[in-house]
Each structure stands twice: as C-alpha cells, then as structure tokens.
Motif scaffolding. Structure first.
Motif, PDB file in Angstrom:
ATOM      1  N   TYR A  27       0.831  -1.199   0.000  1.00  0.00           N
ATOM      2  CA  TYR A  27       0.000   0.000   0.000  1.00  0.00           C
ATOM      3  C   TYR A  27       0.868   1.252   0.000  1.00  0.00           C
ATOM      4  O   TYR A  27       1.974   1.273   0.554  1.00  0.00           O
ATOM      5  CB  TYR A  27      -0.911   0.033   1.225  1.00  0.00           C
ATOM      6  N   ALA A  28       0.328   2.317  -0.615  1.00  0.00           N
ATOM      7  CA  ALA A  28       0.983   3.621  -0.547  1.00  0.00           C
ATOM      8  C   ALA A  28       0.829   4.178   0.865  1.00  0.00           C
ATOM      9  O   ALA A  28       0.181   3.575   1.736  1.00  0.00           O
ATOM     10  CB  ALA A  28       0.369   4.565  -1.583  1.00  0.00           C
ATOM     11  N   GLU A  29       1.374   5.348   1.101  1.00  0.00           N
ATOM     12  CA  GLU A  29       1.372   5.935   2.442  1.00  0.00           C
ATOM     13  C   GLU A  29      -0.032   6.156   2.989  1.00  0.00           C
ATOM     14  O   GLU A  29      -0.265   6.080   4.193  1.00  0.00           O
ATOM     15  CB  GLU A  29       2.148   7.255   2.425  1.00  0.00           C
ATOM     16  N   GLN A  35       0.394   0.264  -4.604  1.00  0.00           N
ATOM     17  CA  GLN A  35       1.559   0.727  -5.354  1.00  0.00           C
ATOM     18  C   GLN A  35       1.820  -0.194  -6.557  1.00  0.00           C
ATOM     19  O   GLN A  35       1.443  -1.364  -6.550  1.00  0.00           O
ATOM     20  CB  GLN A  35       2.782   0.773  -4.447  1.00  0.00           C
ATOM     21  N   ASN A  44      -4.237   3.346  -1.782  1.00  0.00           N
ATOM     22  CA  ASN A  44      -3.734   3.057  -3.130  1.00  0.00           C
ATOM     23  C   ASN A  44      -2.746   1.904  -3.097  1.00  0.00           C
ATOM     24  O   ASN A  44      -1.879   1.841  -2.213  1.00  0.00           O
ATOM     25  CB  ASN A  44      -3.051   4.291  -3.715  1.00  0.00           C
ATOM     26  N   LYS A  68      -1.184   7.291 -13.488  1.00  0.00           N
ATOM     27  CA  LYS A  68      -1.539   8.144 -12.367  1.00  0.00           C
ATOM     28  C   LYS A  68      -2.947   8.713 -12.555  1.00  0.00           C
ATOM     29  O   LYS A  68      -3.738   8.771 -11.621  1.00  0.00           O
ATOM     30  CB  LYS A  68      -0.523   9.286 -12.246  1.00  0.00           C
ATOM     31  N   GLN A  72       4.383  -1.800  -7.505  1.00  0.00           N
ATOM     32  CA  GLN A  72       5.055  -3.060  -7.187  1.00  0.00           C
ATOM     33  C   GLN A  72       4.092  -4.076  -6.580  1.00  0.00           C
ATOM     34  O   GLN A  72       4.283  -5.282  -6.729  1.00  0.00           O
ATOM     35  CB  GLN A  72       6.251  -2.838  -6.256  1.00  0.00           C
TER      36      GLN A  72
END
Length: 361
Positions: free
Chosen positions: A296-298, A304, A302, A345, A306
């Motif tokens: 997960y992103a920060e 990521q 979302n 994006k 990878q």
C-alpha cells in the motif's frame, strides 16, 4: 506408535509454519491453485471495481486476448493519457467502475432488454450533461442529454455483443454499499452529488447489501450469462482497495472489513459450488496481515505499482505451476504494458483519490 491423520500428508502450504512464519512478504507464494487453464487465444473480458483495470492491463501486456468492446476513436489512440481520461481501454466495457453486484446485474439486464432503461441524465449549471450511471465517463460531460443516452446505448450494445463471444469473464467485487433511487429502485455507481448530479434525500437512499442479496444477485448474473453463452467461465476477485468513505455509521476501517468479508465469502461460496467459477486471491495478496501492508501507498488505500506487479506475477506463476507456460497466441498482438506514468496516475486518481474530494463537497 504414531498413526497417520488427515494432516500427515498435506503439503507445506497447508501449514502456517512452513507457508508463512519466517518468510518475508514477497516470499509468500502459491496462494492460488487455479481450477482451469487460461489460454492466450481465449477471449477475456474484465469488469468491476478499480483493481480490475490492472488485471486487464496485465493480461493484454502478456499477449492474452483481452477484449476491448469499445476501442478509442482512432485519433485518440496515440494518446494513452487521454484514452484513460475518457475511460477507453480501462475495462472491457465502457461502463466505468462497477463497484457492486447489483450494478453489474443492472447493466446486464439493460443490455439484454430485461428491465427498463432509465433516462436519468443530470444537467450541470454550465449546461453540460452527465450520465449518473457513468458519472466520469466523459470528464467534461456530454453536449446534450441525447448524446449521453446514445453513448450509454452504444455501451449496452457492445456489452451484449461481447459477452456472447467471451470465453472468460473476470469480475472484481468492490463494495457492498451503494445508493439507490427510492422510487425506481435502480442502483447508482456512487452517491449522486459527489462526482456528478445533485443529492436529494427524497430520491436517493443508502443501501448496504447483505450476503444473501449479493450471493443471489451474482448467482443470477452468472446463470444469465451461461444462458446466452454456455461455454463461458468466470473468475472472481475482490478489490483490496479500502472504502473511500462509508455512509453506514461505522468507522471506515470496520465498514471496509465488513464489506470485504462479505464479498470474499460470496466469492468463496460460488467457487465451491460452481464448476465454472474460480476465485483469485488478489485481495489476500495485498491486504492479508502476513503481507504487512507493504504494497500500500502511504495513505494505506492506493496499491503501489510493485504491489500490482506482485499480484499479477502470482497470477501467471500459479497458472504456469498447474498448467505449464502458456502457448503464444499467433492471432493476438503482444501489447506491452502501459508505462506512461501520467496515464497510470490519471486512471488511479480518478478511480481512487478523486472520490475523496468529491465526497467532501
């Protein structure tokens, strides 16, 4: 004297100690034993929640016959960012996100003429027109209500044509929560008044579908699809993306787990009861606690790139483990994965983060 028991001859992946404990997240593999082989010459359709777009993109990149029922206009095809902005090539059908099973059933019934198609179109103050069943399909809206309805009809015709010749239908379940029209009882993809439309409490009602409602509706969808295409098979997934917001009155964390648990249970029951239906654990690969949230992103919503790559590599590796490496399809152009960071994006933001601002308006 030690005697055998049902666990004696089980493989390593059946035991927590050998399958999970002491392993790094990226070393936990083999979560899926596919029921049937997915061949490169089979026509594949994808639909559903946000995460379904990644599955379609990965299949296309690997040379599988992923089907785009409504290709972008010729002049737009050279601009991937613009294609994604106008929702071309994202899902097989230009419906936008189909978050709930109820909405999937609604689109299918409309395409087959089994229910009356509403003519609800919203006019913005600047005289642009939005289809509330596809609120972000045209980011700047349509020129007229007639144009919006004509575009919807084109999608319905494309859906009917495509499903009749599809070999594998992949659907990603996203949400249990939805908003419905109080009088006509049809389902919206998101709450009116967020991305488009105006919220009216006398017209719009919150609905959190339960297990039985979702299981019954999805069973009807699969049976209907089999009636028009007897050889069709199904692969279900659950989106690992948490809810943007909840209208349930619960904390968004508990509401997310409630929603995803029901969807996962529905998918599991259908996999167990139907020979034509399988389940791929993209949800578990991203969100299960042994993976420690590393994908997960920060913002913890979302997924990521990878993480997406890890999920799809798991998908193809599990297929190869059971059936061997797929034979190349000579009739399919081996498209490369979209690497344009702007288009990726843009798609993810429209799908995920932009909704948060819309809910707060």
């Amino acid at each position: 004297m030690k005697t055998d028991n049902p666990y004696t001859s089980l493989p390593d992946n059946a035991f927590w100690k050998t399958a999970v404990a002491g392993r790094k997240p990226r070393e936990i593999t083999g979560l899926w034993t596919p029921k049937f082989e997915i061949k490169k010459d089979q026509v594949i359709a994808t639909a559903g929640s946000c995460f379904a777009q990644h599955i379609g993109r990965a299949l296309k990149a690997r040379g599988y016959a992923w089907h785009d029922s409504e290709p972008a206009p010729l002049l737009m095809r050279f601009n991937q960012e613009k294609c994604h902005l106008f929702n071309y090539g994202v899902f097989t059908f230009r419906t936008g996100n189909i978050y709930t099973v109820a909405l999937l059933k609604q689109w299918l019934d409309w395409s087959l003429g089994k229910s009356v198609l509403p003519d609800e179109i919203w006019q913005s103050p600047d005289k642009r027109y939005y289809d509330l069943f596809r609120p972000n399909i045209e980011p700047n809206g349509f020129k007229s209500a007639e144009e919006a309805l004509k575009s919807r009809q084109s999608t319905l015709k494309a859906m009917k044509r495509s499903l009749a010749k599809t070999d594998l239908f992949i659907f990603t379940l996203g949400l249990t929560e939805a908003w419905v029209n109080r009088q006509a009882h049809y389902v919206y993809p998101i709450c009116p008044g967020t991305l488009a439309g105006e919220f009216d409490p006398t017209q719009h009602q919150f609905k959190n579908f339960n297990f039985l409602e979702i299981y019954t509706a999805l069973t009807e969808v699969l049976d209907t699809l089999k009636s028009i295409n007897p050889h069709l098979r199904f692969l279900l997934t659950v989106s690992p993306v948490p809810l943007t917001a909840t209208a349930s009155g619960e904390h968004v964390v508990t509401a997310t787990l409630h929603s995803k648990s029901i969807l996962r249970a529905v998918a599991g029951e259908l996999k167990a009861s139907r020979a034509d239906t399988d389940y791929f654990p993209s949800y578990e690969i991203i969100s299960a606690f042994p993976f420690k949230g590393v994908f997960y992103a920060e913002n913890m919503r979302n997924v990521q790139p990878q993480g997406v790559n890890f999920v799809m590599n798991s998908f193809f590796n599990c297929q190869a483990r059971v059936f061997g490496e797929p034979i190349a399809n000579p009739t399919t152009v081996n498209h490369q994965a979209t690497t344009h960071s702007g288009s990726q994006k843009m798609t993810d933001e429209v799908c995920e983060d932009a909704l948060l601002d819309a809910f707060k308006k």
